[in-house]
Design an enzyme around this catalytic site. Sequence first.
Site, PDB file in Angstrom:
ATOM      1  N   ASP A 105       0.858  -1.184   0.000  1.00 44.54           N
ATOM      2  CA  ASP A 105       0.000   0.000   0.000  1.00 44.54           C
ATOM      3  C   ASP A 105       0.898   1.238   0.000  1.00 44.54           C
ATOM      4  OD1 ASP A 105      -3.011   0.944   0.632  1.00 44.54           O
ATOM      5  OD2 ASP A 105      -1.568   2.242   1.649  1.00 44.54           O
ATOM      6  N   HIS A 261      -3.889   5.634   6.370  1.00 44.53           N
ATOM      7  CA  HIS A 261      -3.057   6.362   5.399  1.00 44.53           C
ATOM      8  C   HIS A 261      -1.562   6.342   5.742  1.00 44.53           C
ATOM      9  CE1 HIS A 261      -6.634   7.636   3.354  1.00 44.53           C
ATOM     10  NE2 HIS A 261      -7.101   8.190   4.464  1.00 44.53           N
TER      11      HIS A 261
HETATM   12  P1  AMP Z   1      -4.206   5.622   0.850  1.00 39.72           P
HETATM   13  O1  AMP Z   1      -3.632   4.291   0.502  1.00 39.72           O
HETATM   14  O2  AMP Z   1      -5.660   5.663   0.950  1.00 39.72           O
HETATM   15  O3  AMP Z   1      -3.539   6.094   2.093  1.00 39.72           O
HETATM   16  O4  AMP Z   1      -3.835   6.602  -0.320  1.00 39.72           O
HETATM   17  C1  AMP Z   1      -2.689   6.506  -1.082  1.00 39.72           C
HETATM   18  C2  AMP Z   1      -2.310   7.869  -1.587  1.00 39.72           C
HETATM   19  O5  AMP Z   1      -3.404   8.409  -2.325  1.00 39.72           O
HETATM   20  C3  AMP Z   1      -1.996   8.896  -0.529  1.00 39.72           C
HETATM   21  O6  AMP Z   1      -0.659   8.818  -0.069  1.00 39.72           O
HETATM   22  C4  AMP Z   1      -2.233  10.181  -1.311  1.00 39.72           C
HETATM   23  O7  AMP Z   1      -1.159  10.472  -2.142  1.00 39.72           O
HETATM   24  C5  AMP Z   1      -3.432   9.817  -2.171  1.00 39.72           C
HETATM   25  N1  AMP Z   1      -4.674  10.211  -1.501  1.00 39.72           N
HETATM   26  C6  AMP Z   1      -5.443   9.473  -0.670  1.00 39.72           C
HETATM   27  N2  AMP Z   1      -6.527  10.157  -0.254  1.00 39.72           N
HETATM   28  C7  AMP Z   1      -6.445  11.366  -0.837  1.00 39.72           C
HETATM   29  C8  AMP Z   1      -7.253  12.552  -0.839  1.00 39.72           C
HETATM   30  N3  AMP Z   1      -8.384  12.609  -0.133  1.00 39.72           N
HETATM   31  N4  AMP Z   1      -6.851  13.603  -1.555  1.00 39.72           N
HETATM   32  C9  AMP Z   1      -5.717  13.577  -2.284  1.00 39.72           C
HETATM   33  N5  AMP Z   1      -4.914  12.511  -2.347  1.00 39.72           N
HETATM   34  C10 AMP Z   1      -5.265  11.412  -1.635  1.00 39.72           C
HETATM   35 MG    MG Z   2      -2.399   3.896   2.278  1.00 33.65          MG
END
Ligand code: AMP
Ligand code: MG
Length: 377
Positions: A105, A261
């Site tokens: 991830d 995250h």
């Molecule tokens: P996640 O695996 O959900 O933590 O997301 C992976 C990546 O997607 C994060 O490190 C961000 O670069 C991008 N990301 C996730 N959520 C958002 C959001 N709400 N707005 C902008 N970028 C996001």
């Molecule tokens: Mg993540």
Amino acid sequence: MASNDIQIEYFKNPEEPTTGTKPKVYKDGQYNDPLYKKLSKINGEINKLTKVELQGKLKEHGLDSRGLKEVLKKRLKNHYRRRNLRKSKMKTSGKTLYDYLAVIDFEATCDENNPSYRHEIIEFPIVLVDVDKMEIVSKFHEYVKPIVNPKLTKFCTKLTGITQDKVDKADTFPVVLERVETWLQDHQLGAEKSFAVLTDGPWDMFRFMYYQCKESDIEMPAWSKKWVNIRKSYCNFYHCGRGGIEVMLKNLGMKFEGSPHSGIDDSINISRIAIKMLNDGCGLNVNEHIQIKYHPHETGTVSARYEPYKEECVNDSEEEEEDQKKKKSEKTQDKWENESHDTFVNEIEKLTLNDVEKGDDDEDFDDLLTYYKLQKT
Ligand code: AMP
Ligand code: MG
């Protein structure tokens, strides 16, 4: 004792001759061994049970009784299925084909409300799940220095918990990827041991990895070009609506551990879901892949798409076959089934958060915007 229970008890000890061979599978996918008919009847009985009855039965067998009704049904069905197949010395279908699952991830640079942001990977975690042992056996974890946008936005640090000093101290992506390759070799992955990447949605490999390799001017490693999209496997297996890590955990009666995250915490929690699914009898196999096309006559043009993928030797279990048939008849406009081979499913070169079309069917709509939205649900 409820009448449903009597039926199940009867099937718990079937006096069936053991065949020791694989069931005959007809072209239309119907399993003809009497044991499969029996299992199908057991499944029918389980379908009639209330949530409380399901919990009671699971407890009786010393099984986890947490989670949504659909999850409990699947768990109990799998219990009877495993027991009966083991007794008959039959090989269970729907098996995971690899020795290990490498759960990844990524976290990437980002900004709020900026759909055209050039995401660069800043956290590279791998959590290794041993499929037979059904446990986490190793981890790789490094931060990565971004080049295009070396300064992290406040939004990014708030979202991911990754601070500027962490990425400043880190190596660039090609260097970290080299160490990933060494780590894979050290674990004999891709050599003596087979493995597949497992992610939450298609975006980790299809967007972050693909763009990062392009940005760093390196070939995308072969192992990253196909993956198990656990959301898809989860929906198909438990028949639950699609959702992010926290939703999947909640439906299993579990809670997120650590910080959402954070790449490593997300990976650990995805691994916990994968382990629970393996325990519940789900075969976790590659179901998506990326296709990259080079167009030599249109200078520098590359297009990429991701598509459903099926491992050649995966046999759906008789129940999944049934489900698939049901689904097909219910949903004639199934996006995955009807996609013609020369249609680009997702042309990411053109895809931005602004120009994604909104689909009517949220379940099948795997765009990055939905992905972000689902993290919050
Ligand atoms: P996640 O695996 O959900 O933590 O997301 C992976 C990546 O997607 C994060 O490190 C961000 O670069 C991008 N990301 C996730 N959520 C958002 C959001 N709400 N707005 C902008 N970028 C996001
Ligand atoms: Mg993540």
